[in-house]
Design an enzyme around this catalytic site. Structure first.
Site, PDB file in Angstrom:
ATOM      1  CG  HIS A 152      67.191  21.622  25.850  1.00 25.33           C
ATOM      2  ND1 HIS A 152      66.315  20.683  26.325  1.00 25.33           N
ATOM      3  CD2 HIS A 152      68.405  21.263  26.342  1.00 25.33           C
ATOM      4  CE1 HIS A 152      66.961  19.799  27.075  1.00 25.33           C
ATOM      5  NE2 HIS A 152      68.239  20.134  27.098  1.00 25.33           N
ATOM      6  CG  MET A 198      63.442  17.059  28.422  1.00 22.37           C
ATOM      7  SD  MET A 198      64.463  17.059  26.928  1.00 22.37           S
ATOM      8  CE  MET A 198      65.885  16.137  27.492  1.00 22.37           C
ATOM      9  CG  ASP A 253      58.274  14.112  30.792  1.00 25.15           C
ATOM     10  OD1 ASP A 253      57.690  14.742  29.886  1.00 25.15           O
ATOM     11  OD2 ASP A 253      59.460  13.736  30.694  1.00 25.15           O
ATOM     12  CE  LYS A 292      63.372  18.627  22.132  1.00 31.16           C
ATOM     13  NZ  LYS A 292      63.167  18.332  23.558  1.00 31.16           N
ATOM     14  CB  ALA A 320      59.916  12.713  24.616  1.00 28.56           C
ATOM     15  CG  ASP A 354      55.806  16.284  26.926  1.00 36.59           C
ATOM     16  OD1 ASP A 354      56.184  17.050  26.014  1.00 36.59           O
ATOM     17  OD2 ASP A 354      56.562  15.475  27.497  1.00 36.59           O
ATOM     18  CB  ALA A 414      71.525  16.331  28.140  1.00 34.75           C
ATOM     19  NE  ARG A 454      55.813  21.934  26.829  1.00 34.53           N
ATOM     20  CZ  ARG A 454      56.052  20.728  26.343  1.00 34.53           C
ATOM     21  NH1 ARG A 454      57.273  20.243  26.323  1.00 34.53           N
ATOM     22  NH2 ARG A 454      55.072  19.996  25.850  1.00 34.53           N
TER      23      ARG A 454
END
Length: 278
Positions: free
Chosen positions: A63, A56, A194, A60, A21, A19, A52, A168
């Site tokens: 999201h 994650m 993460d 986006k 970020a 991944d 927010a 994902r």
């Protein structure tokens, strides 16, 4: 023989897929988190950093859709607009989010300590380096050259908006790396992430999946904040992050990618013994 010198066992692993970020760059995964807060605020919808962070790892657009489906945020949208949020509303927030993210991603592009050394060590063992992200391609186009200048340059990159099958928690971006890197066995691949959706991605792709706790979204601190935090409180946050990542299916959890080479070595030994990821 130490874990640092295992050509026979390490050769069982063919590729590691990362991944971005919170894993390779942007300790704490701050860039996307703050921009979601800012984008929603521009529509007079107030969300917290914790809200927010919740979805994650997703693309986006998805999201934003997931956030708008949360009861508190959905109620705010209903009160402000008189109707439930539609996909067109998601499009509108996404259109506001994108230029804000492109403008800010460079501020959060710094490599996580040890990431460049880890990539170099894996390459020295003959491993291929893949990557994927919830970031859309337009954001990655800004991030990638900045990361490359710090020694972070995978062999392949898949963006969250460029696969028709989706992102994902499905396995598609991880498997796109398998195809591009010409890896012959998904069980010889390791996915490092993460986020919970990112671990789901690796597990569903049939890969060994490694969660990243301290540097990632689940702890959600900057490196400076983590260093200044009392040890007991930091340990509590890490334990919570590890529980969530393991519950998602992570085979291992590490603080950051600086610890990854030893885990790759351990997985190499397990593969050499005939094990496959469960």
């Amino acid at each position: 023989m130490t874990l640092h010198h295992r050509p026979a066992s390490t050769s069982q692993v063919q590729a590691v897929i990362f991944d971005w970020a919170g894993t390779l760059v942007d300790f704490g995964s701050l860039a996307p988190t703050q921009i979601f807060v800012d984008a929603f605020k521009s529509f007079d919808i107030h969300i917290t950093l914790d809200q927010a962070r919740g979805p994650m790892g997703l693309s986006k657009w998805q999201h934003i859709r997931t956030l708008l489906d949360e009861p508190d945020i959905a109620a705010q949208w209903q009160a402000a607009t008189g109707s439930a949020a539609s996909d067109a509303d998601v499009d509108a927030i996404y259109a506001r989010f994108m230029p804000m993210q492109i403008a800010k991603v460079g501020e959060y592009s710094h490599a996580i300590e040890g990431a460049a050394d880890t990539l170099a060590a894996l390459r020295a063992q003959g491993l291929k380096i893949g990557s994927c992200s919830g970031y859309p391609r337009q954001v990655l186009d800004v991030l990638l050259p900045l990361a490359a200048a710090e020694g972070i340059a995978p062999d392949h990159v898949v963006a969250g908006d460029e696969l028709a099958a989706g992102g994902r928690p499905g396995p598609f971006m991880a498997l796109a790396n398998v195809l591009a890197l010409k890896v012959g066995d998904v069980a010889a691949c390791i996915k490092v992430d993460d986020t919970v959706p990112g671990i789901h991605e690796g597990v569903r792709a049939g890969m060994w999946s490694i969660g990243v706790s301290l540097s990632g979204n689940e702890v959600g601190l900057t490196a400076a904040q983590a260093a200044a935090m009392p040890a007991a409180e930091l340990a509590r946050l890490k334990a919570h992050a590890e529980d969530r990542l393991r519950a998602a299916g992570a085979h291992y959890v590490i603080d950051s990618v600086a610890q990854l080479p030893e885990v790759v070595a351990a997985i190499g030994l397990r593969l050499a013994a005939g094990e496959r990821p469960a």
